[in-house]
Enzyme design. Structure first.
Site, PDB file in Angstrom:
ATOM      1  N   ASN A  28       0.803  -1.228   0.000  1.00 19.63           N
ATOM      2  CA  ASN A  28       0.000   0.000   0.000  1.00 19.63           C
ATOM      3  C   ASN A  28       0.839   1.283   0.000  1.00 19.63           C
ATOM      4  O   ASN A  28       0.302   2.379   0.105  1.00 19.63           O
ATOM      5  CB  ASN A  28      -1.006   0.001   1.162  1.00 19.63           C
ATOM      6  CG  ASN A  28      -0.311   0.084   2.512  1.00 19.63           C
ATOM      7  OD1 ASN A  28       0.929   0.149   2.579  1.00 19.63           O
ATOM      8  ND2 ASN A  28      -1.081   0.083   3.587  1.00 19.63           N
ATOM      9  N   ASP A  30       2.904   2.683   2.121  1.00 24.10           N
ATOM     10  CA  ASP A  30       3.058   3.555   3.299  1.00 24.10           C
ATOM     11  C   ASP A  30       4.439   3.419   3.940  1.00 24.10           C
ATOM     12  O   ASP A  30       4.692   3.969   5.008  1.00 24.10           O
ATOM     13  CB  ASP A  30       1.944   3.288   4.329  1.00 24.10           C
ATOM     14  CG  ASP A  30       2.042   1.895   4.938  1.00 24.10           C
ATOM     15  OD1 ASP A  30       2.905   1.092   4.489  1.00 24.10           O
ATOM     16  OD2 ASP A  30       1.264   1.590   5.868  1.00 24.10           O
ATOM     17  N   ASP A  34       3.518  -5.224   4.399  1.00 27.50           N
ATOM     18  CA  ASP A  34       2.182  -5.659   4.825  1.00 27.50           C
ATOM     19  C   ASP A  34       1.869  -7.051   4.274  1.00 27.50           C
ATOM     20  O   ASP A  34       2.639  -7.610   3.480  1.00 27.50           O
ATOM     21  CB  ASP A  34       1.122  -4.624   4.405  1.00 27.50           C
ATOM     22  CG  ASP A  34       1.357  -4.123   2.990  1.00 27.50           C
ATOM     23  OD1 ASP A  34       1.642  -4.963   2.129  1.00 27.50           O
ATOM     24  OD2 ASP A  34       1.292  -2.888   2.761  1.00 27.50           O
ATOM     25  N   ASP A 103       3.960 -16.548  14.146  1.00 27.04           N
ATOM     26  CA  ASP A 103       4.559 -16.370  15.461  1.00 27.04           C
ATOM     27  C   ASP A 103       3.460 -16.394  16.520  1.00 27.04           C
ATOM     28  O   ASP A 103       2.379 -15.827  16.309  1.00 27.04           O
ATOM     29  CB  ASP A 103       5.260 -14.997  15.505  1.00 27.04           C
ATOM     30  CG  ASP A 103       6.671 -15.069  16.044  1.00 27.04           C
ATOM     31  OD1 ASP A 103       6.810 -15.445  17.216  1.00 27.04           O
ATOM     32  OD2 ASP A 103       7.609 -14.744  15.306  1.00 27.04           O
ATOM     33  N   ASP A 206       7.423 -17.757  20.560  1.00 25.03           N
ATOM     34  CA  ASP A 206       8.374 -16.759  21.054  1.00 25.03           C
ATOM     35  C   ASP A 206       8.789 -17.065  22.500  1.00 25.03           C
ATOM     36  O   ASP A 206       7.926 -17.311  23.359  1.00 25.03           O
ATOM     37  CB  ASP A 206       7.691 -15.381  20.986  1.00 25.03           C
ATOM     38  CG  ASP A 206       8.628 -14.250  21.279  1.00 25.03           C
ATOM     39  OD1 ASP A 206       9.598 -14.075  20.529  1.00 25.03           O
ATOM     40  OD2 ASP A 206       8.390 -13.527  22.271  1.00 25.03           O
ATOM     41  N   GLU A 261      11.294 -20.899  20.276  1.00 25.74           N
ATOM     42  CA  GLU A 261      12.512 -20.117  20.497  1.00 25.74           C
ATOM     43  C   GLU A 261      12.990 -20.415  21.913  1.00 25.74           C
ATOM     44  O   GLU A 261      12.286 -20.129  22.888  1.00 25.74           O
ATOM     45  CB  GLU A 261      12.239 -18.619  20.345  1.00 25.74           C
ATOM     46  CG  GLU A 261      13.524 -17.827  20.405  1.00 25.74           C
ATOM     47  CD  GLU A 261      13.332 -16.356  20.752  1.00 25.74           C
ATOM     48  OE1 GLU A 261      14.221 -15.563  20.454  1.00 25.74           O
ATOM     49  OE2 GLU A 261      12.289 -16.003  21.339  1.00 25.74           O
ATOM     50  N   HIS A 323      15.800 -11.831  12.910  1.00 24.34           N
ATOM     51  CA  HIS A 323      15.529 -10.409  13.103  1.00 24.34           C
ATOM     52  C   HIS A 323      16.093  -9.864  14.416  1.00 24.34           C
ATOM     53  O   HIS A 323      15.847  -8.717  14.759  1.00 24.34           O
ATOM     54  CB  HIS A 323      14.009 -10.188  13.074  1.00 24.34           C
ATOM     55  CG  HIS A 323      13.331 -10.893  14.213  1.00 24.34           C
ATOM     56  ND1 HIS A 323      13.272 -12.278  14.297  1.00 24.34           N
ATOM     57  CD2 HIS A 323      12.735 -10.434  15.326  1.00 24.34           C
ATOM     58  CE1 HIS A 323      12.659 -12.615  15.413  1.00 24.34           C
ATOM     59  NE2 HIS A 323      12.321 -11.514  16.061  1.00 24.34           N
ATOM     60  N   ASP A 324      16.825 -10.699  15.150  1.00 27.77           N
ATOM     61  CA  ASP A 324      17.352 -10.277  16.457  1.00 27.77           C
ATOM     62  C   ASP A 324      18.866 -10.110  16.486  1.00 27.77           C
ATOM     63  O   ASP A 324      19.406  -9.640  17.498  1.00 27.77           O
ATOM     64  CB  ASP A 324      16.973 -11.308  17.532  1.00 27.77           C
ATOM     65  CG  ASP A 324      15.497 -11.278  17.882  1.00 27.77           C
ATOM     66  OD1 ASP A 324      14.874 -10.203  17.749  1.00 27.77           O
ATOM     67  OD2 ASP A 324      14.966 -12.328  18.287  1.00 27.77           O
TER      68      ASP A 324
HETATM   69  C1  NOJ Z   1      12.209 -12.901  20.843  1.00 24.34           C
HETATM   70  C2  NOJ Z   1      11.905 -12.176  19.572  1.00 24.34           C
HETATM   71  O1  NOJ Z   1      12.564 -12.828  18.522  1.00 24.34           O
HETATM   72  C3  NOJ Z   1      12.370 -10.758  19.775  1.00 24.34           C
HETATM   73  O2  NOJ Z   1      12.328 -10.013  18.591  1.00 24.34           O
HETATM   74  C4  NOJ Z   1      11.515 -10.123  20.839  1.00 24.34           C
HETATM   75  O3  NOJ Z   1      12.010  -8.841  21.143  1.00 24.34           O
HETATM   76  C5  NOJ Z   1      11.514 -10.954  22.115  1.00 24.34           C
HETATM   77  N1  NOJ Z   1      11.395 -12.358  21.879  1.00 24.34           N
HETATM   78  C6  NOJ Z   1      10.382 -10.561  23.007  1.00 24.34           C
HETATM   79  O4  NOJ Z   1       9.174 -11.022  22.476  1.00 24.34           O
END
Ligand code: NOJ
Length: 519
Positions: A28, A30, A34, A103, A206, A261, A323-324
């Protein structure tokens, strides 16, 4: 996707591709990715050759932790679209033979979730016990010495309105749910049912190891007090919760799976979260992700991981980026290593999880201070995916984070046009894996090799592959008597030719015996 001659479920043979929805594709215009954007690029993912997708959270959220602070587990945040968009995405994925995992964030909610709003309203609230509350000590002391993530701060915040501290392993805006309260467990099971009913194939759970807490909420010893306890927590009660989650998943047809995780940095502890085949289907195991690009380090982490999992008949997972953490292309320092690492990731025994953009060889973005938004300092690896060479790279508006370096050259468009690109390497690796039962499901054994090389062999009912990874920046030799063809080379050199026993600097190869390999 079931293997001929084996009863392996889809999640054992799949390669899973993680999508961070904010940064994948923006339908979209922005500047924030999405769900419709994801749907629009499914054909590309089919072309690439992945089997399953894992979507990071797209639920209603105040976005303090960019979606890992959930305010409604059963609705889509308007920034990503709506439930119809989700259903359309799921249908389009299934129509293309792709599985979809989402997730599930069971250990904490957003402080704006109606459950917490109710819980904090008064000590008499119906949902007070859905979170973890404690009185201050006589001198106003904190309930214990636990720390939260992202800072050195206590894992407790005082709620002046109701006069108690509440626990948050992450941000103060992410209060921990209290799984000791049976209604919390029931509510989170309802969330699973909601999405199972819609048709998802599985979940990434998570920080699932954080749902069970020491019932005494005792302080941890000084040596451990520097890190948040979820980093080493493995409470017996968590395994009871996991068995009940597994029982719920098992009542649904179609091998619905959960990968948890487990940020516990000991692979033997991680293995316990598979239970006796009655807890998680798979667990993320982070020690290999943090291994330097060195042969002894990788060999040790592969051996420790398989040594911990094999006796349980538990199925490994392998991850290099998410992503961490900084992307492995950035951590390993050059493209040749990242290419070799791709061969490693996609030829080990277990389910590989790719993080969107690694197939483009993206580096972390350099994010100027004024553009930093993540409380955990993880913006660099979350930079948007460049789709085209042109300015704007296929995004309608300026994206929410800066572009990764060399976005035009690294774009999907540029790399699809270049058979020598990283993108084409991933595509060849995925095709080789799909075509070989040995690579998908076969036994794994290290082979003798000179220092600097790791070599292994994969075998499945007559199908066999050899893998050679050169961790050194110089050519090495790995002599072989049998005739082997180079099926995939990380740099493309020598592909489809007879293997000549030489492995170039940071080169990695998949070798296919041209006559039956000796056992
Ligand atoms: C693990 C996730 O991968 C991370 O991105 C998040 O900040 C923490 N758990 C808390 O949910």
């Amino acid at each position: 996707m079931e293997e001929e001659g084996s009863s392996a479920p889809w999640w054992q043979t799949a390669v899973v591709y993680q999508i961070y929805p904010r940064s994948f594709a923006d339908a979209n215009g922005d500047g924030v990715g999405d769900l419709a954007g994801i749907t629009s690029q499914l054909d590309h993912l089919v072309w690439l050759g992945v089997d399953a997708l894992w979507l990071s959270p797209f639920y209603r959220s105040p976005m303090k932790d960019f979606g890992y602070d959930v305010a409604d587990y059963c609705d889509v945040d308007p920034i990503f679209g709506n439930l119809e968009d989700f259903d359309a995405l799921l249908e389009a994925a299934h129509a293309r033979g792709l599985k979809l995992m989402i997730d599930w964030v069971p250990a904490h909610s957003s402080s704006e979730h109606p459950w917490f709003v109710d819980a904090r309203a008064s000590r008499q609230s119906d949902r007070r016990n859905w979170y973890v509350w404690r009185d201050a000590g006589p001198g106003g002391e904190l309930p214990n010495n636990w720390k939260c993530a992202f800072s050195d701060a206590p894992a407790w915040t005082f709620d002046a309105g109701s006069g108690q501290y509440y626990l948050h392993s992450f941000l103060a805006e992410q209060p921990d749910l209290n799984w000791e309260e049976p209604k919390v467990e029931a509510a989170m099971h309802e969330v699973l049912r909601f999405w199972l009913e819609r048709g998802v194939d599985g979940f990434r759970a998570d920080v699932i190891s954080n749902i069970g807490k020491d019932p005494a909420l005792a302080s941890v010893e000084e040596a451990r007090a520097k890190v948040p306890p979820f980093v080493f927590r493995n409470e017996p009660v968590t395994h009871e919760y996991l068995r009940r989650i597994r029982a719920l998943l098992d009542t649904w047809p179609g091998d619905r799976a959960m990968v948890g995780e487990i940020p516990v940095f000991d692979s033997k502890e991680v293995a316990t979260f598979y239970g006796a085949g009655d807890e998680l289907h798979m667990a993320f195991n982070f020690p290999p992700l943090y291994a330097p690009f060195e042969a002894p380090a990788w060999r040790e982490r592969i051996e420790v991981t398989t040594g911990a999992l094999d006796p349980r008949d538990a199925w490994p997972t392998w991850v290099l980026s998410n992503h961490d953490v900084p992307r492995h292309r950035t951590r390993y320092g050059n493209e040749a290593r990242a290419r070799a690492a791709a061969v490693l990731l996609l030829t080990l025994r277990g389910t590989p999880f790719l993080y969107m953009g690694e197939e483009l060889g993206l580096e972390d973005a350099l994010v100027p201070a004024a553009c930093k938004v993540d409380p955990g300092g993880r913006d660099g690896c979350r930079a948007p995916l460049p789709w085209s060479r042109a300015q704007g790279h296929g995004w309608g508006g300026a994206p929410w984070l800066p572009w990764p370096p060399d976005a035009a050259e690294r774009s999907v468009e540029a790399q699809r046009d270049d058979p020598g690109s990283m993108l084409h390497l991933y595509r060849r690796l995925l095709a080789a894996r799909r075509a070989s039962p040995a690579l998908r499901l076969g036994d794994f054994a290290f082979l003798e090799a000179p220092e600097g090389l790791l070599c292994w062999r994969r075998d499945f009912s007559g199908d066999c592959r050899f893998v050679v990874i050169n961790f050194e920046d110089r050519e090495l030799e790995w002599p072989q008597d049998d005739r082997h063809e180079v099926e995939v080379a990380s740099d493309g050199r020598g592909e489809s030719q007879v293997y000549d026993s030489r492995v170039g600097p940071h080169q990695a190869l998949i070798l296919k015996p041209t006559r039956p390999a000796r056992a």
